[in-house]
Motif scaffolding. Structure first.
Motif, PDB file in Angstrom:
ATOM      1  N   SER A 160       5.006   0.840  -8.598  1.00 34.33           N
ATOM      2  CA  SER A 160       4.110  -0.027  -9.381  1.00 34.33           C
ATOM      3  C   SER A 160       4.549  -1.477  -9.245  1.00 34.33           C
ATOM      4  N   LEU A 161       4.766  -1.905  -8.003  1.00 33.90           N
ATOM      5  CA  LEU A 161       5.245  -3.258  -7.752  1.00 33.90           C
ATOM      6  C   LEU A 161       4.087  -4.200  -7.440  1.00 33.90           C
ATOM      7  N   ASN A 209       0.811  -1.204   0.000  1.00 39.66           N
ATOM      8  CA  ASN A 209       0.000   0.000   0.000  1.00 39.66           C
ATOM      9  C   ASN A 209       0.852   1.264   0.000  1.00 39.66           C
ATOM     10  N   VAL A 210       1.863   1.298   0.873  1.00 32.51           N
ATOM     11  CA  VAL A 210       2.709   2.483   0.974  1.00 32.51           C
ATOM     12  C   VAL A 210       3.516   2.698  -0.308  1.00 32.51           C
ATOM     13  N   ILE A 211       4.141   1.632  -0.805  1.00 35.24           N
ATOM     14  CA  ILE A 211       4.994   1.763  -1.985  1.00 35.24           C
ATOM     15  C   ILE A 211       4.198   2.218  -3.203  1.00 35.24           C
ATOM     16  N   ASN A 212       3.032   1.611  -3.410  1.00 37.48           N
ATOM     17  CA  ASN A 212       2.283   1.910  -4.626  1.00 37.48           C
ATOM     18  C   ASN A 212       1.352   3.116  -4.490  1.00 37.48           C
ATOM     19  N   ASN A 213       0.640   3.220  -3.384  1.00 39.87           N
ATOM     20  CA  ASN A 213      -0.365   4.269  -3.247  1.00 39.87           C
ATOM     21  C   ASN A 213       0.196   5.570  -2.688  1.00 39.87           C
ATOM     22  N   ASP A 214       1.179   5.481  -1.800  1.00 39.14           N
ATOM     23  CA  ASP A 214       1.750   6.688  -1.210  1.00 39.14           C
ATOM     24  C   ASP A 214       2.947   7.218  -1.999  1.00 39.14           C
ATOM     25  N   LEU A 215       3.765   6.292  -2.523  1.00 35.93           N
ATOM     26  CA  LEU A 215       5.049   6.692  -3.093  1.00 35.93           C
ATOM     27  C   LEU A 215       5.112   6.586  -4.615  1.00 35.93           C
ATOM     28  N   GLY A 216       4.013   6.149  -5.231  1.00 37.48           N
ATOM     29  CA  GLY A 216       3.962   6.136  -6.687  1.00 37.48           C
ATOM     30  C   GLY A 216       4.655   4.969  -7.348  1.00 37.48           C
ATOM     31  N   ALA A 232       6.590  -8.974  -6.020  1.00 40.05           N
ATOM     32  CA  ALA A 232       7.809  -8.175  -6.108  1.00 40.05           C
ATOM     33  C   ALA A 232       8.119  -7.503  -4.777  1.00 40.05           C
ATOM     34  N   VAL A 233       7.094  -7.019  -4.094  1.00 39.87           N
ATOM     35  CA  VAL A 233       7.296  -6.417  -2.773  1.00 39.87           C
ATOM     36  C   VAL A 233       7.787  -7.465  -1.787  1.00 39.87           C
ATOM     37  N   GLU A 249      14.721   1.071   5.785  1.00 35.85           N
ATOM     38  CA  GLU A 249      15.415   2.016   4.910  1.00 35.85           C
ATOM     39  C   GLU A 249      16.110   1.300   3.755  1.00 35.85           C
ATOM     40  N   GLU A 250      16.651   0.107   4.032  1.00 33.36           N
ATOM     41  CA  GLU A 250      17.303  -0.670   2.981  1.00 33.36           C
ATOM     42  C   GLU A 250      16.284  -1.109   1.930  1.00 33.36           C
ATOM     43  N   LEU A 251      15.095  -1.481   2.379  1.00 27.74           N
ATOM     44  CA  LEU A 251      14.035  -1.867   1.443  1.00 27.74           C
ATOM     45  C   LEU A 251      13.691  -0.705   0.520  1.00 27.74           C
ATOM     46  N   LEU A 252      13.550   0.487   1.089  1.00 25.17           N
ATOM     47  CA  LEU A 252      13.203   1.647   0.276  1.00 25.17           C
ATOM     48  C   LEU A 252      14.287   1.968  -0.746  1.00 25.17           C
ATOM     49  N   VAL A 253      15.541   1.804  -0.375  1.00 25.20           N
ATOM     50  CA  VAL A 253      16.637   2.042  -1.313  1.00 25.20           C
ATOM     51  C   VAL A 253      16.631   0.994  -2.412  1.00 25.20           C
ATOM     52  N   ARG A 254      16.374  -0.257  -2.061  1.00 31.40           N
ATOM     53  CA  ARG A 254      16.321  -1.306  -3.083  1.00 31.40           C
ATOM     54  C   ARG A 254      15.204  -1.041  -4.091  1.00 31.40           C
ATOM     55  N   VAL A 255      14.080  -0.563  -3.607  1.00 23.40           N
ATOM     56  CA  VAL A 255      12.926  -0.347  -4.489  1.00 23.40           C
ATOM     57  C   VAL A 255      13.054   0.935  -5.304  1.00 23.40           C
ATOM     58  N   PHE A 256      13.492   2.034  -4.663  1.00 24.65           N
ATOM     59  CA  PHE A 256      13.461   3.343  -5.315  1.00 24.65           C
ATOM     60  C   PHE A 256      14.833   3.899  -5.683  1.00 24.65           C
TER      61      PHE A 256
END
Length: 218
Positions: free
Chosen positions: A34-35, A25-32, A39-40, A49-56
């Motif tokens: 498309s995983l 929800n956070v990755i796709n709806n809050d941060l734009g 994939a998540v 924080e490491e997850l966010l860096v890997r994704v974005f």
């Protein structure tokens, strides 16, 4: 002396689906992003924080922004999961037996203290654990062995005497890197997903398995 080290999420409480929902929800709806959910799920290891860096990618968010994003994700997770919060079947009895046998126990989790406290205090099980290692305790998260080596050190036991309870391949890899054997809870991943690891002594759906009974024998 034998010691037990428990990962928390997916290992003591069967909550990884709720974490997945919150991150998706956070990755796709809050941060734009498309995983897909799958994939998540593949990115759900280590620190938030490491997850966010890997994704974005590096530099997308500041450290303060990532801390805020992570905390919002955890608030959503806790709000939805609280009515379902319970230990995995057989674990209350397993913990009590190990405690009565004098087996030292620790938590070794990539969760932040906010989530560890949420589980331990709501379930009233903090007294079982002589040491707690969280995401905030270490510089390098799993599969690096620091989490589990620190837990062994705090318990005052040889790493080779520790049995790690895990639900994730990266966690089992961390245990292997620390020279520890693992019991795998198949709450999140199938046994086939752990084929690369040679330090696994048992697979189980919960703590009622006869395969675990001998672990708490004095």
């Amino acid at each position: 002396m034998k010691a037990f080290i428990f990962d928390l999420n997916g290992t003591m409480i069967n909550d990884m689906g709720f974490h997945l929902d919150a991150w998706h929800n956070v990755i796709n709806n809050d941060l734009g992003g498309s995983l897909s959910r799958e994939a998540v799920k593949k990115e759900m290891y280590g620190k938030n924080e490491e997850l966010l860096v890997r994704v974005f990618g590096e530099g997308r968010f500041t450290l303060d922004q990532m801390a805020d994003i992570a905390m919002e994700k955890e608030r959503r997770y806790q709000q939805v999961y609280l009515p379902h919060l319970r230990l995995i079947d057989g674990l209350p009895e397993f913990l009590e037996k190990a405690y009565q046998q004098g087996i030292p126990m620790a938590i070794g989790s990539a969760a932040i203290p906010f989530n560890i406290d949420f589980a331990l205090d709501n379930l009233n099980i903090r007294h079982y654990f002589k040491a707690i290692v969280s995401a905030d305790s270490v510089k390098i998260s799993k599969p690096h062995p620091e989490t589990y080596l620190m837990a062994a050190s705090l318990l005052g036991v040889d790493p080779a005497s520790c049995i790690v309870f895990e639900d994730a391949p990266k966690g089992v890899e961390a245990a292997a890197n620390a020279g520890m054997q693992s019991v795998v809870l198949t709450t999140t991943h199938t046994a086939e997903e752990f084929a690369a690891y040679k330090n696994i002594i048992a697979f189980t759906d919960d703590y009622t398995s006869p395969a675990l009974a001998s672990l708490t024998v004095a």
